[in-house]
Design a protein around this motif. Structure first.
Motif, PDB file in Angstrom:
ATOM      1  N   LYS A  85       0.798  -1.235   0.000  1.00 42.34           N
ATOM      2  CA  LYS A  85       0.000   0.000   0.000  1.00 42.34           C
ATOM      3  C   LYS A  85       0.835   1.292   0.000  1.00 42.34           C
ATOM      4  N   ASP A  86       2.069   1.229   0.503  1.00 42.49           N
ATOM      5  CA  ASP A  86       2.879   2.444   0.558  1.00 42.49           C
ATOM      6  C   ASP A  86       3.414   2.875  -0.808  1.00 42.49           C
ATOM      7  N   HIS A  87       3.517   1.933  -1.716  1.00 46.16           N
ATOM      8  CA  HIS A  87       4.164   2.259  -2.997  1.00 46.16           C
ATOM      9  C   HIS A  87       3.316   1.929  -4.201  1.00 46.16           C
ATOM     10  N   CYS A  88       2.051   1.601  -3.983  1.00 40.31           N
ATOM     11  CA  CYS A  88       1.216   1.148  -5.095  1.00 40.31           C
ATOM     12  C   CYS A  88      -0.210   1.682  -4.946  1.00 40.31           C
ATOM     13  N   GLN A  89      -0.660   2.378  -5.982  1.00 33.58           N
ATOM     14  CA  GLN A  89      -2.044   2.869  -5.988  1.00 33.58           C
ATOM     15  C   GLN A  89      -2.779   2.234  -7.151  1.00 33.58           C
ATOM     16  N   VAL A  90      -4.018   1.843  -6.914  1.00 36.34           N
ATOM     17  CA  VAL A  90      -4.831   1.314  -8.016  1.00 36.34           C
ATOM     18  C   VAL A  90      -6.032   2.244  -8.197  1.00 36.34           C
ATOM     19  N   ASN A  91      -6.202   2.756  -9.394  1.00 37.58           N
ATOM     20  CA  ASN A  91      -7.319   3.667  -9.679  1.00 37.58           C
ATOM     21  C   ASN A  91      -8.106   3.164 -10.886  1.00 37.58           C
ATOM     22  N   VAL A  92      -9.385   3.517 -10.897  1.00 34.36           N
ATOM     23  CA  VAL A  92     -10.201   3.217 -12.088  1.00 34.36           C
ATOM     24  C   VAL A  92     -10.230   4.484 -12.939  1.00 34.36           C
ATOM     25  N   ILE A  93      -9.781   4.378 -14.180  1.00 36.12           N
ATOM     26  CA  ILE A  93      -9.708   5.587 -15.022  1.00 36.12           C
ATOM     27  C   ILE A  93     -10.843   5.654 -16.058  1.00 36.12           C
ATOM     28  N   GLY A  94     -11.686   4.653 -16.047  1.00 36.22           N
ATOM     29  CA  GLY A  94     -12.814   4.683 -16.987  1.00 36.22           C
ATOM     30  C   GLY A  94     -13.478   3.321 -17.058  1.00 36.22           C
ATOM     31  N   LYS A  95     -14.538   3.267 -17.859  1.00 42.53           N
ATOM     32  CA  LYS A  95     -15.269   2.006 -18.032  1.00 42.53           C
ATOM     33  C   LYS A  95     -15.458   1.727 -19.509  1.00 42.53           C
ATOM     34  N   THR A  96     -15.541   0.450 -19.835  1.00 40.42           N
ATOM     35  CA  THR A  96     -15.743   0.047 -21.225  1.00 40.42           C
ATOM     36  C   THR A  96     -17.241   0.048 -21.554  1.00 40.42           C
ATOM     37  N   GLU A 114     -12.647   3.490 -24.302  1.00 35.19           N
ATOM     38  CA  GLU A 114     -11.311   3.111 -23.838  1.00 35.19           C
ATOM     39  C   GLU A 114     -10.294   4.187 -24.239  1.00 35.19           C
ATOM     40  N   VAL A 115     -10.372   4.624 -25.508  1.00 33.20           N
ATOM     41  CA  VAL A 115      -9.425   5.639 -25.997  1.00 33.20           C
ATOM     42  C   VAL A 115      -9.678   6.972 -25.289  1.00 33.20           C
ATOM     43  N   GLN A 116     -10.958   7.319 -25.095  1.00 38.79           N
ATOM     44  CA  GLN A 116     -11.283   8.566 -24.379  1.00 38.79           C
ATOM     45  C   GLN A 116     -10.698   8.549 -22.968  1.00 38.79           C
ATOM     46  N   ALA A 117     -10.853   7.403 -22.289  1.00 37.82           N
ATOM     47  CA  ALA A 117     -10.343   7.298 -20.909  1.00 37.82           C
ATOM     48  C   ALA A 117      -8.818   7.422 -20.894  1.00 37.82           C
ATOM     49  N   LEU A 118      -8.161   6.811 -21.887  1.00 38.85           N
ATOM     50  CA  LEU A 118      -6.691   6.859 -21.921  1.00 38.85           C
ATOM     51  C   LEU A 118      -6.202   8.280 -22.216  1.00 38.85           C
ATOM     52  N   VAL A 119      -6.901   8.994 -23.093  1.00 34.64           N
ATOM     53  CA  VAL A 119      -6.492  10.377 -23.401  1.00 34.64           C
ATOM     54  C   VAL A 119      -6.655  11.253 -22.151  1.00 34.64           C
ATOM     55  N   LYS A 120      -7.769  11.074 -21.441  1.00 32.46           N
ATOM     56  CA  LYS A 120      -7.982  11.842 -20.201  1.00 32.46           C
ATOM     57  C   LYS A 120      -6.903  11.517 -19.171  1.00 32.46           C
ATOM     58  N   TRP A 121      -6.566  10.250 -19.107  1.00 26.33           N
ATOM     59  CA  TRP A 121      -5.524   9.773 -18.177  1.00 26.33           C
ATOM     60  C   TRP A 121      -4.188  10.471 -18.494  1.00 26.33           C
ATOM     61  N   VAL A 122      -3.832  10.516 -19.774  1.00 28.19           N
ATOM     62  CA  VAL A 122      -2.588  11.184 -20.193  1.00 28.19           C
ATOM     63  C   VAL A 122      -2.652  12.670 -19.826  1.00 28.19           C
ATOM     64  N   ASN A 123      -3.796  13.305 -20.093  1.00 29.93           N
ATOM     65  CA  ASN A 123      -3.944  14.736 -19.768  1.00 29.93           C
ATOM     66  C   ASN A 123      -3.751  14.995 -18.276  1.00 29.93           C
ATOM     67  N   ARG A 124      -4.362  14.097 -17.476  1.00 29.16           N
ATOM     68  CA  ARG A 124      -4.303  14.255 -16.019  1.00 29.16           C
ATOM     69  C   ARG A 124      -2.868  14.135 -15.514  1.00 29.16           C
ATOM     70  N   ILE A 125      -2.132  13.157 -16.032  1.00 26.29           N
ATOM     71  CA  ILE A 125      -0.744  12.961 -15.582  1.00 26.29           C
ATOM     72  C   ILE A 125       0.107  14.148 -16.050  1.00 26.29           C
TER      73      ILE A 125
END
Ligand SMILES: [Zn+2]
Length: 337
Positions: free
Chosen positions: A60-71, A215-226
């Motif tokens: 838990k100290d070094h690993c985060q799991v997030n949901v970035i979108g749904k199919t 899926e592509v929309q979620a990945l683009v948002k993910w890239v923008n967020r990072i």
């Protein structure tokens, strides 16, 4: 059973365990699969979910799991961040854009566990923690979980009735499925030199418009967020098959992007011994994710195609893929620390 026989069996089991322990500990690095098994032909969405839960709990100290979108069929797209999420630099790793290439999900998951398991040890003479403090690694191990369910279990694995009926109309081999549950190729749907082509089915259909797919929309948002949080140093995209690498850039990429991508592919090539492919012209690579990163976002990107057999790969290939790729992502991160 005689007592002496039981004793013999027990000592045999003990010896086997000892051999396993020795086999899985090399150069002080632990590589035994405590959570992610590896070597499966069909590593399922369910197993992915279970393993993610356990990894998050254990590390838990070094690993985060997030949901970035749904199919479209309501499966989660998971992001796993390892290291310091507030690092100045970020390395992105994506797997399984193509459904039948689901061996890459298992590979990404095993890499995540391996790096977390050896967090305070050295790989290539550098402490994993030192690198991950400066460069956070963001994985999306499965970018196409709907398509993977089709490839592993057939069209019936799709729960939404209208999607399922649509797939039956498209037809074709479910196990060799490449696209998502809407029959769109997720590696042809990106906003780069996009032009409509193909028809709904297993591969090649680019979709009704660029980034039409969830899926592509979620990945683009993910890239923008990072990108809002820091600098994206590069992207590693895992596909299969062929034991080849895409690392060359056309002259339309900036000099900086070209130079860094070259460093990235040379490193991956030296570790995997995969064969480097020539530059693809943009008219061939319309809507491809790698071209999107390189030319639209100015982000260095390499594609690694693992394995030698036809996708979906046999579980027997996993070990050789693992041996070639286990250090690739952390070594790529070391380029930027
Ligand atoms: Zn692919």
């Amino acid at each position: 059973m005689k007592k002496s026989n039981i004793k013999r069996i027990l000592s045999g089991v003990f010896a086997m365990l000892m051999v396993c322990c020795i086999a899985f500990t090399t150069q002080g690095l632990t590589v035994n699969a405590a959570i992610v098994s590896g070597g499966k032909k069909n590593y399922s969405y369910k197993e992915l979910k279970t393993d993610l839960k356990q990894l998050q709990k254990k590390y838990k100290d070094h690993c985060q799991v997030n949901v970035i979108g749904k199919t479209a069929d309501k499966r989660n797209l998971y992001e796993v961040v390892i290291g310091n999420p507030n690092a100045k630099k970020h390395l992105l790793v994506i797997g399984n854009l193509h459904a039948r290439e689901h061996m890459t999900v298992q590979l990404c998951m095993k890499q995540i566990e391996y790096y977390l398991n050896n967090y305070n040890k050295k790989i290539n003479g550098k402490k994993v923690s030192a690198t991950l403090n400066k460069v956070a690694i963001h994985y999306v191990p499965s970018c196409n979980p709907d398509g993977t369910a089709i490839s592993q279990k057939g069209f019936n694995a799709i729960r939404n009735k209208s999607l399922r009926n649509g797939l039956r109309r498209m037809g074709g081999s479910s196990s060799r499925w490449k696209a998502n549950a809407r029959g769109v190729d997720l590696n042809r749907n990106w906003k780069v030199a996009f032009k409509k082509a193909g028809k709904k089915g297993s591969s090649g259909y680019r979709g009704p418009k660029a980034a039409s797919e969830k899926e592509v929309q979620a990945l683009v948002k993910w890239v923008n967020r990072i990108e809002r949080r820091g600098k994206i140093a590069g992207v590693v995209s895992y596909h299969s098959t062929g034991s080849i690498l895409y690392g060359r850039c056309a002259s339309r990429a900036t000099k900086k992007v070209r130079n860094i991508t070259t460093r990235m592919y040379k490193l991956a090539k030296s570790l995997t011994r995969y064969h480097l492919m020539p530059t693809e012209s943009i008219s061939v690579a319309r809507g491809c994710s790698r071209e999107y990163f390189l030319y639209k976002r100015n982000i260095p990107c390499i594609t690694i195609e693992v394995g030698v057999g036809a996708a979906p790969l046999s579980g027997r290939e996993f070990n050789s893929i693992w041996n070639k790729n286990k250090n690739v992502v952390i070594r790529e991160a070391q380029l930027f620390d």
